[in-house]
Each structure stands twice: as structure tokens, then as C-alpha cells.
Design an enzyme around this catalytic site. Structure first.
Site, PDB file in Angstrom:
ATOM      1  N   HIS A 211      -9.588  -2.070  -2.647  1.00 48.15           N
ATOM      2  CA  HIS A 211      -8.476  -2.206  -3.381  1.00 48.15           C
ATOM      3  C   HIS A 211      -8.774  -3.292  -4.517  1.00 48.15           C
ATOM      4  O   HIS A 211      -9.189  -4.328  -4.245  1.00 48.15           O
ATOM      5  CB  HIS A 211      -7.235  -2.695  -2.548  1.00 48.15           C
ATOM      6  CG  HIS A 211      -6.625  -1.592  -1.641  1.00 48.15           C
ATOM      7  ND1 HIS A 211      -5.932  -1.737  -0.922  1.00 48.15           N
ATOM      8  CD2 HIS A 211      -7.382  -0.204  -1.212  1.00 48.15           C
ATOM      9  CE1 HIS A 211      -5.453  -0.744   0.007  1.00 48.15           C
ATOM     10  NE2 HIS A 211      -6.480   0.054  -0.431  1.00 48.15           N
TER      11      HIS A 211
ATOM     12  N   CYS B 134      -0.749  -7.433  -0.265  1.00 47.48           N
ATOM     13  CA  CYS B 134      -0.744  -6.370   0.730  1.00 47.48           C
ATOM     14  C   CYS B 134       0.426  -6.240   1.459  1.00 47.48           C
ATOM     15  O   CYS B 134       0.703  -5.261   1.903  1.00 47.48           O
ATOM     16  CB  CYS B 134      -1.995  -6.296   1.533  1.00 47.48           C
ATOM     17  SG  CYS B 134      -3.657  -6.693   0.716  1.00 47.48           S
TER      18      CYS B 134
ATOM     19  N   ASP C  59      -6.628  -5.233  -5.645  1.00 52.24           N
ATOM     20  CA  ASP C  59      -5.885  -6.630  -5.390  1.00 52.24           C
ATOM     21  C   ASP C  59      -6.734  -7.519  -4.570  1.00 52.24           C
ATOM     22  O   ASP C  59      -6.258  -8.555  -4.525  1.00 52.24           O
ATOM     23  CB  ASP C  59      -4.399  -6.430  -4.917  1.00 52.24           C
ATOM     24  CG  ASP C  59      -4.479  -5.742  -3.384  1.00 52.24           C
ATOM     25  OD1 ASP C  59      -5.602  -5.526  -2.886  1.00 52.24           O
ATOM     26  OD2 ASP C  59      -3.086  -5.534  -2.907  1.00 52.24           O
TER      27      ASP C  59
ATOM     28  N   ASP D 257       0.638  -1.091  -0.158  1.00 51.28           N
ATOM     29  CA  ASP D 257      -0.004   0.048   0.080  1.00 51.28           C
ATOM     30  C   ASP D 257       0.779   1.181  -0.316  1.00 51.28           C
ATOM     31  O   ASP D 257       0.406   2.376  -0.497  1.00 51.28           O
ATOM     32  CB  ASP D 257      -0.818   0.091   1.280  1.00 51.28           C
ATOM     33  CG  ASP D 257      -2.066  -0.897   1.146  1.00 51.28           C
ATOM     34  OD1 ASP D 257      -2.064  -1.370   0.173  1.00 51.28           O
ATOM     35  OD2 ASP D 257      -2.429  -1.450   2.163  1.00 51.28           O
TER      36      ASP D 257
END
Length: 663
Positions: free
Chosen positions: A472, A645, A474, A352
């Protein structure tokens, strides 16, 4: 080029003019002529090219001893092919004739001094400066394109400095010259000419904050390189030394393309006659550059370094996770870099915080980390620990407001190279999560989106990620490399595939097999219970609709077919109207070549094997991939994140050169 001007001839005295090599000069043969003259003849010394410009429908070119008529619009143009050895060593003679006379009525003499003035850069994109006969001002994309390229000098070559090199108005290291683009000024001509003429290097006001120019005077000392153009300095009178025919410069880029900057800059040199009042510019040569864009690398590019944080929480340290990452990097033959707690301040979400990319010119390439505006515990890590020699840094801060979760770079991805209809994206397309198609909601900050769009080479696609609690991209997609002709697959989280799998297992008689089997900190829930849970089904129907909306966008914008997509079983649940992963989110994996570090889903155990792991292996291993399931439940999943992440990968740049594409 110089403004067009005509050299005025005189019958009474010789005319003197300066002629730049390769540049034509118009000569006025009509203004001062003898009385009774109706024709003229021209001759010149060796090294002077003389030609006439005329309308062929009105004028017939003279043959043999015939002369040019004066009562036409025929104009004379002269040029020289080399620089003069001394002043006025090229000669042109114009003789005027009457109707009946063979004797000339008068003569005009023109004495030319040839000077070779040229500003040269790497327009051919070979990595070297060569003399160019073409257009140096215009910048063209594509394999047949041309135009010079500048790197943003955003690395830090001097270990004693704490800032990127571009923040200094002086040269901080001789190695710094490699991050700049060479430029050569040719200035060949008689030394006496430069007693009454000067060379002036200029940049437009609009480019003054975007580049610097250093003049090189040889030697191995930093003092041999002087800044001559840059912020606060728009022009420089070139210090030409006696007999000097070439002067070398280095051009430094200062800013990336952005919303207010297309990436194009220019420099020019002018030959100015100082013997007139006011001074007259005789010739100007201009070169253009494009600033190299920041380029992201997709999962299909080979890994070079894996970054992960060492952290401590209520469950203890993530030491076991670090050991798993060490095993994974060993298998994938890439380097593991562990960010210690003293540097991450117990912030584990390194994906991030930053995104790795690179910049490239024909003569040099280096990685550049893009620091997100997230600014939590890891906020200093990219600047203090990654910025260094041949490792650049760029960031964009959000003015007037704080970042949202969608400003974190888990919400930033890039596809492999794709072709969409007739449009090719040889560097892939950037993917950004937003609130679209909802009205309102969270989205990535405009300043970041504008920066990404302005790079031009990886045209961004906006996806819908605001349905997720963290928000997000992802969390529902990733790309994996394959060895077949396509070269990759898009993996999408799929609630429907998961429910279908559980339904099959129920029908096979395994309904009592339980999710979270083997976890001490999570209550088990059987396949029968999950299938019977109306709230869970409703939540996943909503999640599937959101993913399907993105699926259609991805197929359209990336030119994908259904066969290019693999559905990975996954369930979600809604919390305050936003979705979270029900069990560890398997698409939120780290991709290291053919080795995949996948969150261990703790699915129902059937015949001694997790049925979710078995299903994913059956989907991915035939593609030549190796699935390595890693326990991230306590250290990452419970904190609303997964392996992707908590990791970050620097990858090899594309072999494809960005300037060969057409955006």
C-alpha cells in the site's frame, strides 16, 4: 434546432405556418410568382421580424421605394419575438411587380402562429434554471465554461428503504428532488395550436440507463411526481394543460463516469405537427449535462469525522487505542465514530475497506463513500451504516476474480492541489500503488483504476508499491498540511535518514541505546547491532531504492521540489522478498488538521527521550504541526498495519468548484 425548411408561398391561397420564438424560418418567394414579375416587396405586422439574406457582391439592397429583384439569390427569412395570443395573428405580405407597372401583379399572404418552445437547464451553473440564449447542448470546462450538471442520486433519503435512491424508478422522498437537477420546458402559445401539434421529450438510447426524468405537477405528494423517461422509456409525449406555459421536470443521474461512459448525457424536446402524414418535427431543442465526478479529499482538507473499529484479539481489546483516538479528535475538534465489533466482525482495517469523497453540483453537494472490492469483515459497513440521507455510496466489484491486497484503499491516496509546469490540478492527483516498473506482479484492479481515471478531475498517478508485503502507498508516504505558502509537505519513509540518525547517535556515544526499549513483547536491539547487521542494511538499501523511484515520480507528476519533501526515519526488513516495517511505520499516520496521530516507534531512548520521536518532532513541529505518538504496536503493527490503516477520515469538500478546472 429544427431542420432547415422553407415555407412555400402561394398566389392562390394564404399560407399558414408555425414559427418558434427566436428561430428563423426561410420563406420561398421564388417558386410561385405572377407572370411578368421581376421584383417583390415585403411587409409584415407588428411582432414579425423580416430580413433578407443575399450576396452583397451581386445584389444591392433596395433604397426607398425600390424593390428586391427576383432574378437574384436573395432569400427571405422571418422570425417572431413573442408567442401568439391566438392562431395566425402574425402576418407577412409579399407583393410582386412587373417592369413598368406600379400596381402589384399579385400577392402572397403568410399567416404565422408564434410559439415559445424551449428546454432550459442550469447552463450558467448558478444553482437556478435561467433562460439561455447560448449553446445548451455543448458542455465546456473552465471558469468561462457552461453546461448543466447532474448528481448521481446514490444516497438513501428514505429510512424505510435499504437501497440507494437510484435503484427505484419512483420518487422515494420529496427530499430526493434536491439530489436531482431541475429542467423547465417553456410551451407558450395558443391552446388551439396543441390540438394539432404535440411536444415530445426524448433521450438517446445510449443514455437510457444513465438518467431518469420526473415530471412535476405541483403539490406535496409523491404522486405529483411521475417518472416519464428512464430505462425502458426513451420518449414521453408531454401532457400540456390548457394555458400552461411552463412544465417543470427533475433529472436524476444514475451512473458515474467510467471506462465506457464519458459522463455526458442529453435530453431534447421536439414540437411535432400531427396534422400531416407522416408527422413532421418542426423544432427540436436539446440540452446537455455532465455527470458530477466522485472527488477524493486530501489530508490538507479539514477533518469532520474519524472512523475507527472496536476489535478484540489475542492481546485483548484495542480500548486504549480508542481512548487515544478520542483524545486526538478532541484536540482536532472533529467527531469520533466507533464501528462496533458486531458491525466490523473483528476487521480493524477500516482504511482498506473504503474511501470518503463527495459529489457536487451548483445546487447541492453531499459525501459519497467509495466501497473497495476488498470485502472482508467490514464489507457491509459502508452500505448498511454509512449510506443514508445525503450520504451516497458507490462501489466497483472485480469480475471473475478475487481482490489482491493492492485493491484495498490503503493503496489509494490523493495529493493536495498542485501545479505541474503549466498544468494545474486544483483538486490534487490520485495516487495508486502498482507493480510498475516491474513486469508482472500485483496491481489495483482495472475496474477500479478505470473508474478513478474516468472522473477526470484528479488525474491518477501510478506508483510502485508492490515491493511491500502488504503493498500500500500509505506505507511509505503521506501528506501533511502546513501554514506556509506551499500549504503542505510530502512525507516519505526514509531508511537512509534512519541509518544516518543511528550513525550520528553511535558517534555521540549512544550505540548501546536500544530499539524497542519499553516493549515487553519484542526483543531489544541496540543501535550498534542494527548498524552492524548486513542483512538489515541490505534490505533497507533495497527499500530506499524503491522509495527513491517513487520520489522521482512524485516530484515529476506533482511538480514538487526537494524542499517540499520531508524524510521520516524508517527501517524495513525483507520477508519472502517483500518489505515490512521493522518498527512502527511513522508515515502511516492519521492527519487531523495540525494534529498528527503517529505510530509510536519505540526507538532508542537517549537522555530520556526516544530519538526517533525527537527527530520527527524537529522536522514537523516547526511547520506548525503537533506530533502525538500513539502506541499501536500490538493491535496494529504486529498485524502488518498502523494507525492510518486502522482509521478513516471524512473531510470537508474543496471550496474550489470542479467544473471551473480544465482537465
Amino acid at each position: 434546432m429544427a431542420p432547415k425548411r422553407a415555407v412555400q408561398l402561394s398566389l392562390k391561397m394564404p399560407t399558414h405556418a408555425v414559427c418558434v420564438v427566436g428561430v428563423s424560418a426561410h420563406v420561398d418567394v421564388h417558386s410561385d410568382v405572377p407572370k411578368g414579375a421581376n421584383s417583390f416587396r415585403v411587409s409584415g405586422s407588428s411582432g414579425v421580424e423580416i430580413f433578407m439574406v443575399y450576396n452583397r457582391t451581386h445584389v444591392t439592397e433596395p433604397i426607398g421605394k425600390a424593390r428586391w429583384p427576383l432574378d437574384t439569390d436573395a432569400d427571405m427569412v422571418v422570425s417572431v419575438g413573442t408567442a401568439s395570443k391566438e392562431l395566425r395573428d402574425f402576418k407577412v405580405r409579399v407583393s410582386y411587380y412587373g417592369e413598368q407597372e406600379d400596381q402589384a401583379l399579385g400577392h402572397s399572404m403568410l399567416y404565422l402562429t408564434g410559439v415559445d418552445i424551449s428546454l432550459e437547464v442550469d447552463t450558467g451553473r448558478t444553482g437556478k434554471v435561467k433562460r439561455s440564449q447560448g449553446d445548451k447542448k455543448t458542455w465546456r470546462w473552465g471558469p468561462e465554461g457552461y453546461g448543466a450538471i447532474l448528481l448521481v442520486n446514490c444516497d438513501r433519503d428514505n429510512h424505510r428503504s435499504t437501497e440507494p435512491d437510484l435503484t427505484h424508478s419512483w420518487l422515494v422522498s420529496l427530499a430526493d428532488l434536491q439530489d436531482m437537477s431541475p429542467m423547465v420546458l417553456s410551451c407558450n402559445g395558443p391552446d388551439e395550436l396543441f390540438d394539432s401539434h404535440k411536444l415530445v421529450l426524448n433521450m438517446p438510447v445510449s443514455d437510457s440507463k444513465r438518467l431518469r426524468v420526473f415530471c412535476a405537477r405541483g403539490g406535496n405528494s409523491l404522486s405529483d411526481y411521475k417518472q416519464v423517461l428512464g430505462p425502458q422509456r426513451l420518449s414521453y409525449e408531454v401532457e400540456r394543460q390548457s394555458g400552461e406555459q411552463e412544465i417543470r421536470f427533475y433529472v436524476e443521474g444514475l451512473t458515474f463516469p467510467d471506462a465506457d461512459f464519458l459522463g455526458l448525457v442529453s435530453l431534447s424536446v421536439s414540437l411535432v405537427d400531427t396534422g400531416t402524414v407522416p408527422e413532421v418535427t418542426l423544432f427540436t431543442d436539446t440540452v446537455g449535462f455532465r455527470m458530477a465526478p466522485w472527488i477524493m479529499t486530501p489530508n490538507t482538507q479539514p477533518p469532520e469525522e474519524l472512523y475507527v473499529c472496536s476489535v478484540m484479539d489475542t492481546h485483548g481489546s484495542n480500548e486504549k487505542f480508542l481512548e487515544d483516538m478520542s483524545y486526538l479528535t478532541l484536540k482536532a475538534n472533529c467527531k469520533l465514530i466507533i464501528c462496533p465489533r458486531v458491525e466490523n466482525r473483528n476487521d480493524r482495517w477500516i482504511q482498506d475497506e473504503m474511501e470518503f469523497g463527495y459529489i457536487e453540483a451548483p445546487h447541492k453537494s453531499f459525501p459519497v463513500v467509495f466501497d473497495s472490492p476488498r470485502n472482508r469483515g467490514l464489507k457491509d459497513f459502508p452500505y448498511k451504516r454509512i449510506l443514508g440521507p445525503d450520504f451516497g455510496y458507490v462501489t466497483r466489484e472485480i469480475p471473475l476474480s478475487g481482490p489482491s491486497s493492492l485493491d484495498s484503499f490503503g493503496n489509494l491516496d490523493v495529493s493536495p492541489p498542485v501545479t505541474v509546469g503549466s498544468m494545474e490540478y486544483p483538486l490534487g492527483r490520485i495516487l495508486i500503488g502498482s507493480s510498475y516498473p516491474k513486469s508482472g506482479g500485483r496491481q489495483m484492479a482495472r475496474v477500479v483504476r478505470n473508474f478513478l481515471k474516468a472522473q477526470q478531475v484528479q488525474a491518477p498517478v501510478e506508483l510502485y508499491s508492490d515491493w511491500l508485503s502488504v503493498g500500500h502507498v500509505d506505507e511509505f508516504l503521506t501528506f501533511v498540511p502546513t501554514s506556509d505558502q506551499k500549504g503542505f509537505r510530502l512525507l516519505l519513509a526514509s531508511p537512509s535518514a534512519c541509518l544516518k540518525l543511528f550513525q550520528e547517535k553511535k558517534e555521540e556515544g549512544y550505540g548501546e541505546a536500544a530499539q524497542f526499549d519499553g516493549l515487553k513483547h519484542q526483543a531489544k536491539i541496540s543501535i550498534n547491532e542494527m548498524l552492524a547487521d548486513r542483512h538489515l542494511r541490505r534490505d533497507n538499501l533495497h527499500a530506499q531504492k524503491c522509495i527513491d523511484w517513487n520520489r522521482n515520480v512524485l516530484k515529476r507528476e506533482l511538480g514538487l521540489a526537494e524542499s517540499d519533501i520531508v524524510d521520516i526515519p524508517q527501517l524495513f526488513f525483507l520477508k519472502n522478498f517483500y518489505a515490512e516495517a521493522f518498527f512502527p511505520d511513522m508515515v502511516n499516520m492519521v492527519v487531523l488538521g495540525k494534529y498528527l496521530g503517529i505510530p509510536k516507534p519505540y526507538g532508542p531512548i537517549i537522555n530520556g527521550r526516544c530519538c526517533l520521536e525527537e527527530k520527527v518532532q524537529s522536522l514537523l513541529e516547526p511547520l506548525g504541526l503537533h506530533c502525538i505518538f500513539i502506541d499501536d504496536y500490538l493491535s496494529y503493527h504486529e498485524l502488518q498495519g498502523e494507525i492510518h490503516c486502522g482509521t478513516n477520515v471524512r473531510r470537508k469538500p474543496f471550496p474550489f468548484k470542479w467544473w471551473n478546472m480544465v482537465p
